[in-house]
Design a protein around this motif. Structure first.
Motif, PDB file in Angstrom:
ATOM      1  N   ASP A  23      11.858 -23.717 -16.997  1.00 40.27           N
ATOM      2  CA  ASP A  23      13.087 -23.457 -17.754  1.00 40.27           C
ATOM      3  C   ASP A  23      12.800 -22.422 -18.843  1.00 40.27           C
ATOM      4  OD1 ASP A  23      15.457 -23.449 -19.117  1.00 40.27           O
ATOM      5  OD2 ASP A  23      15.269 -25.484 -19.893  1.00 40.27           O
ATOM      6  N   THR A  24      13.345 -21.234 -18.673  1.00 39.90           N
ATOM      7  CA  THR A  24      13.169 -20.164 -19.663  1.00 39.90           C
ATOM      8  C   THR A  24      14.481 -19.839 -20.376  1.00 39.90           C
ATOM      9  OG1 THR A  24      13.567 -18.494 -17.966  1.00 39.90           O
ATOM     10  CG2 THR A  24      11.261 -19.119 -18.362  1.00 39.90           C
ATOM     11  N   SER A  25      15.441 -20.760 -20.313  1.00 40.91           N
ATOM     12  CA  SER A  25      16.765 -20.489 -20.874  1.00 40.91           C
ATOM     13  C   SER A  25      16.751 -20.312 -22.392  1.00 40.91           C
ATOM     14  CB  SER A  25      17.727 -21.617 -20.494  1.00 40.91           C
ATOM     15  OG  SER A  25      17.296 -22.842 -21.060  1.00 40.91           O
ATOM     16  N   ASP A  26      15.729 -20.831 -23.063  1.00 38.13           N
ATOM     17  CA  ASP A  26      15.681 -20.696 -24.512  1.00 38.13           C
ATOM     18  C   ASP A  26      14.914 -19.456 -24.966  1.00 38.13           C
ATOM     19  OD1 ASP A  26      13.269 -21.670 -23.611  1.00 38.13           O
ATOM     20  OD2 ASP A  26      12.913 -22.926 -25.372  1.00 38.13           O
ATOM     21  N   ILE A  27      14.495 -18.623 -24.018  1.00 38.10           N
ATOM     22  CA  ILE A  27      13.764 -17.403 -24.348  1.00 38.10           C
ATOM     23  C   ILE A  27      14.715 -16.216 -24.219  1.00 38.10           C
ATOM     24  CG2 ILE A  27      11.813 -15.922 -23.755  1.00 38.10           C
ATOM     25  CD1 ILE A  27      10.510 -18.388 -22.471  1.00 38.10           C
ATOM     26  N   PRO A  28      14.995 -15.507 -25.315  1.00 38.20           N
ATOM     27  CA  PRO A  28      15.922 -14.387 -25.231  1.00 38.20           C
ATOM     28  C   PRO A  28      15.323 -13.218 -24.442  1.00 38.20           C
ATOM     29  CG  PRO A  28      14.942 -14.485 -27.409  1.00 38.20           C
ATOM     30  CD  PRO A  28      14.470 -15.702 -26.668  1.00 38.20           C
TER      31      PRO A  28
END
Length: 85
Positions: A23-28
């Motif tokens: 999950d990389t959704s919190d990386i802009p």
């Protein structure tokens, strides 16, 4: 939603995961604006010296395994930075 893990994964377990399982959704995303302010930072070199340390200190660091000299340097660097404050 991505699968949550019951425990923290080891580096080997992380390396074995497929990219889509992470999950990389919190990386802009890094856009052009980010790279405009980016600066190349060359790592500081090291210098070979002769240094006398207590046997007990050397044994303690050696007991931590390969890379003990790098760890000793990190401790010294941390202390040196604290002196500049």
């Amino acid at each position: 939603m991505q699968k949550r893990f019951d425990k923290e994964l080891s580096l080997e377990e992380l390396a074995d995961l497929d990219d889509d399982a992470i999950d990389t959704s919190d990386i802009p995303e890094l856009d052009d604006r980010f790279w405009q302010n980016a600066v190349i930072v060359e790592p500081e070199g090291t210098e070979q010296i002769t240094l006398r340390v207590k046997k007990s200190v050397l044994q303690a660091f050696r007991a931590t395994g390969k890379g003990y000299q790098t760890r000793m340097n990190a401790v010294l660097e941390s202390y040196a930075r604290s002196l500049k404050k």
